[in-house]
Scaffold this motif. Sequence first.
Motif, PDB file in Angstrom:
ATOM      1  N   ARG B 702     -14.045  -5.437   0.898  1.00 31.78           N
ATOM      2  CA  ARG B 702     -12.686  -4.982   1.008  1.00 31.78           C
ATOM      3  C   ARG B 702     -12.075  -4.978  -0.222  1.00 31.78           C
ATOM      4  O   ARG B 702     -11.328  -3.963  -0.664  1.00 31.78           O
ATOM      5  CB  ARG B 702     -12.088  -6.429   1.977  1.00 31.78           C
ATOM      6  CG  ARG B 702     -12.132  -6.242   3.156  1.00 31.78           C
ATOM      7  CD  ARG B 702     -11.126  -7.259   3.752  1.00 31.78           C
ATOM      8  NE  ARG B 702     -11.337  -8.610   3.365  1.00 31.78           N
ATOM      9  CZ  ARG B 702     -12.308  -9.219   4.134  1.00 31.78           C
ATOM     10  NH1 ARG B 702     -13.057  -8.942   4.944  1.00 31.78           N
ATOM     11  NH2 ARG B 702     -12.310 -10.510   3.630  1.00 31.78           N
ATOM     12  N   MET B 703     -12.448  -5.609  -1.408  1.00 28.69           N
ATOM     13  CA  MET B 703     -12.046  -5.680  -2.633  1.00 28.69           C
ATOM     14  C   MET B 703     -12.364  -4.339  -3.300  1.00 28.69           C
ATOM     15  O   MET B 703     -11.666  -3.577  -4.008  1.00 28.69           O
ATOM     16  CB  MET B 703     -12.583  -6.603  -3.264  1.00 28.69           C
ATOM     17  CG  MET B 703     -11.584  -8.045  -3.264  1.00 28.69           C
ATOM     18  SD  MET B 703     -12.277  -9.411  -4.574  1.00 28.69           S
ATOM     19  CE  MET B 703     -11.453  -8.697  -5.884  1.00 28.69           C
ATOM     20  N   ALA B 704     -13.627  -3.983  -3.184  1.00 25.94           N
ATOM     21  CA  ALA B 704     -14.150  -2.659  -3.779  1.00 25.94           C
ATOM     22  C   ALA B 704     -13.550  -1.294  -3.270  1.00 25.94           C
ATOM     23  O   ALA B 704     -13.078  -0.417  -3.748  1.00 25.94           O
ATOM     24  CB  ALA B 704     -15.557  -2.627  -3.685  1.00 25.94           C
ATOM     25  N   PHE B 705     -13.423  -1.269  -1.660  1.00 19.25           N
ATOM     26  CA  PHE B 705     -13.276  -0.004  -0.993  1.00 19.25           C
ATOM     27  C   PHE B 705     -11.549  -0.081   0.024  1.00 19.25           C
ATOM     28  O   PHE B 705     -11.546   0.995   0.572  1.00 19.25           O
ATOM     29  CB  PHE B 705     -14.307   0.413  -0.225  1.00 19.25           C
ATOM     30  CG  PHE B 705     -15.684   0.330  -0.928  1.00 19.25           C
ATOM     31  CD1 PHE B 705     -15.985   1.032  -2.124  1.00 19.25           C
ATOM     32  CD2 PHE B 705     -16.614  -0.610  -0.634  1.00 19.25           C
ATOM     33  CE1 PHE B 705     -17.177   0.714  -2.823  1.00 19.25           C
ATOM     34  CE2 PHE B 705     -17.843  -0.698  -1.360  1.00 19.25           C
ATOM     35  CZ  PHE B 705     -18.224   0.143  -2.309  1.00 19.25           C
ATOM     36  N   GLY B 706     -11.121  -1.349  -0.091  1.00 21.35           N
ATOM     37  CA  GLY B 706     -10.139  -1.406   0.777  1.00 21.35           C
ATOM     38  C   GLY B 706     -10.701  -1.369   2.126  1.00 21.35           C
ATOM     39  O   GLY B 706     -11.957  -1.712   2.484  1.00 21.35           O
ATOM     40  N   ALA B 707      -9.980  -1.397   3.342  1.00 21.10           N
ATOM     41  CA  ALA B 707     -10.192  -1.643   4.655  1.00 21.10           C
ATOM     42  C   ALA B 707     -11.165  -0.726   5.131  1.00 21.10           C
ATOM     43  O   ALA B 707     -12.319  -0.834   5.727  1.00 21.10           O
ATOM     44  CB  ALA B 707      -9.097  -1.778   5.527  1.00 21.10           C
ATOM     45  N   LEU B 708     -11.038   0.615   4.869  1.00 25.24           N
ATOM     46  CA  LEU B 708     -11.878   1.414   5.627  1.00 25.24           C
ATOM     47  C   LEU B 708     -12.193   2.679   4.505  1.00 25.24           C
ATOM     48  O   LEU B 708     -13.212   3.178   4.642  1.00 25.24           O
ATOM     49  CB  LEU B 708     -11.190   2.200   6.755  1.00 25.24           C
ATOM     50  CG  LEU B 708     -11.838   3.584   7.326  1.00 25.24           C
ATOM     51  CD1 LEU B 708     -13.088   2.733   8.102  1.00 25.24           C
ATOM     52  CD2 LEU B 708     -11.214   4.413   8.418  1.00 25.24           C
ATOM     53  N   GLN B 709     -11.318   3.032   3.703  1.00 24.81           N
ATOM     54  CA  GLN B 709     -11.415   4.309   2.846  1.00 24.81           C
ATOM     55  C   GLN B 709     -12.371   3.968   1.681  1.00 24.81           C
ATOM     56  O   GLN B 709     -12.471   2.622   1.152  1.00 24.81           O
ATOM     57  CB  GLN B 709     -10.175   4.670   2.242  1.00 24.81           C
ATOM     58  CG  GLN B 709      -9.398   5.905   2.896  1.00 24.81           C
ATOM     59  CD  GLN B 709      -8.973   5.630   4.431  1.00 24.81           C
ATOM     60  OE1 GLN B 709      -8.634   4.567   4.372  1.00 24.81           O
ATOM     61  NE2 GLN B 709      -9.374   6.414   5.239  1.00 24.81           N
TER      62      GLN B 709
END
Lengths: 92, 709
Positions: B702-709
């Motif tokens: 989540r921290m690195a890539f956000g929820a999906l993108q």
Amino acid sequence: MIELHSNQRGQLAVIGEATIFEAARLRDLLLGALQQRPAAVALDLAGLEALDTAGAQLLLAFKHEFAALSVQSCPPKLREHLEKIGLTSLLL
Amino acid sequence: MDPNVLRDIFLTESDELISDLEHGLVTLESTPGDTDAIHRIFRAAHTLKSNAGMVGMDSLVRFAHVAENVLSRVRSNEIPIELPLVNVLFRSVDVLKGLLAAAAATAELDKIVLDGAAEQTLKALTPYLSPSTGAATNRQHEGTRGLKLLQIDLSFAPDIFATGQDPAFLITDLEELGQVLSVRANTKHLPSLASMNPEECYLDWRILLRTEEPRASVENVFLFVMDRSKLRIEDVTATHCHLDDLAESPLGELLVDEGLVSKADVAKALDQQKAQQKRIGQVLVEMNATDATAVDRALRKQQVARQIRRSTSIRVDTEKLDRLVNLVGELAVSIAQANQLSRQPNATQAVRIQAVETLEQIGRDLQSQVMSVRMVAIAETFSRFKRLTRDLAQELGKHVFLETLGDETELDKNVSEQLADPLKHMVRNAVAHGLESPADRIQAGKSDTGRILLRAQQCQGYVVIEISDDGRGIDPDRVLAKALERGLIGERDHLTERQIYDLLFLPGFSTAQEVNEISGRGVGLDVVRKNVADLHGSIEVESALGKGTTFRIKLPLTLAIIEGMNVRVGPDTMTIPLSSVIELLSSNNTQVNTFEGKGELVDVRGEYLPMVRLSGIFESASCDASTADPVIVVVESGNRRFGVMVDRVLGLEQTVVKPLRQAFSVVSSLDHNYRKLEAVSGATILGDGNIALILDIAGVERMAFGALQ
């Protein structure tokens, strides 16, 4: 009858019955051992045949005279007694 | 009248009265509430006393007087009828019989005295006369259903040993009254060996006793040492039940207790709360009665108390305990052996190593046994769903058969409890959305009764739980269309079937307001995934259109110990749960490319995976310069695979998970770094005493890539 023997490994073996009936003698024996200022003493209880609270209290007072005195080989039955009166962790 | 005739009449009448007493006591023992019996006994004792007075038998008068007073308190409900009291009363009858026998043998009734046994019985009766065993005790007794915790402080007369008593005997007696939870000896007054009188007692004791017996019975234990000893018995049930109280206390009360708000404010807030439908904490803050931090703190306290309380009891198979006891026995033997070896100067290195290895083995066995004590069968959780399914099916006009398999599968108690809610949600979803109506099922050529299967099985270090139905299945095309419509994916995204089904777990995929047949399966699944992730587990879904759907939850057996891979990032050691690790790649032999807008991608045999540098997330002093060959750990979160670059892999270790707050004493800096904590699920203490953070791979993602993108 209670007896105190020192062995070659610098251990003091308590032999006999450490009870109220022998308390006075046990104290004298322990005091005698103390006066010899032993360097590293371990108390060996393997030869202990009986122990009551009076006896346990004396062993505890003896232990308090040392920074680190290890008390070893307490027979299971006597350990039970120590457990009951809440002295296991203080003495052993 | 001839004194002998009077005595004979007295003796004859007394026989009848004794018989009344005995019958009454027998009745009372089996039916403690029998008021007729109590009255009969009291009358008999009273008459016996009066008659004895008429013949001048003072000893019996004195004895019967005490017994009568005790019975009088029983009659007026001031003291409860309990076994120890009934026993003392039976003993009293024996004393009376003895006195009467003595009276039959002599003309001089006034010369008869109470013997030792009689005096002892009198002493045993006396505590029942003291007001402290009166109504207040009785009420308290009822309040705690009899079971209470007594703290007993004992300080004996110095000459107790000389009287033939030993504190150990008294503690043995206490053990007969209940469970002696702890015995603590106080050596504060123990003098030096040289100045002590070996026949005096210098120790004091504090004993914690759990008992259902009245306080008087406890006092009785010390009857013969009571005179010159200091005895203090305190009922500490309330103190020890504090957690229970706290967990049940309304928030308002907690805040009042803490002195943070006034009672008046809480009352006012409660009124407002009813009108506004808000939470009490919020209302209090809005009223400026207290600040949000205080409310938060109180809420946390309440929660902690609830958690502690929840985890305080567990039912354990005695066989497991036996195995544990055996292991502890083995441990004791091995320690003794090791001890002996340590003092043998000529013991070889090999022998010493062997001893350590034996200890290690026992340690491991102990660990697995202790963990097994925490394990409960999932049947307990599964069984809750039978009723749920039946009720819901009836409500929706469906026919459903719920089958369970692997009920005996065990998993950690905490995991099992925390799993109940997500499972319930999914079973409900299956009944409501997964299964078709009986008419539709028949039309589709199926039986009109839908089948839901709950299956649990253990494989390797995991428990896999499946929730399957033979319903309509999920149409991937419609899921895709829905996700597009909601903007969760782009037009050009190409997703595999698995990735499509994964969309169901995204927040916002479907909302309760617009449940339809397909998106309905997504209701709350984001929450389910979060719950499962909190348990370090993962969830996936498989579906075949028209045939049914299976949700599969994979959970670690326990939360307390995980298999972890320790890695070095800058100066820090971190632990990656092994369950998330797919493979390790050396960065020297791996292509890492940076793409505009996509960040770094790592080429894993032709498949490009996104990559994150842990040193970037944790802002560690970067290490690339010092480390020639960083390692890329390929991990899998619930959503995807990705690479995590670390400086070095240190090795695998069984890791004991500790909550962060327990591992660190400085909490404020943690709160400050909250954002980074999203990527951390706990901490562990390493063999060298240092602390390692345990990574939460979903959080890292989540921290690195956000929820999906």
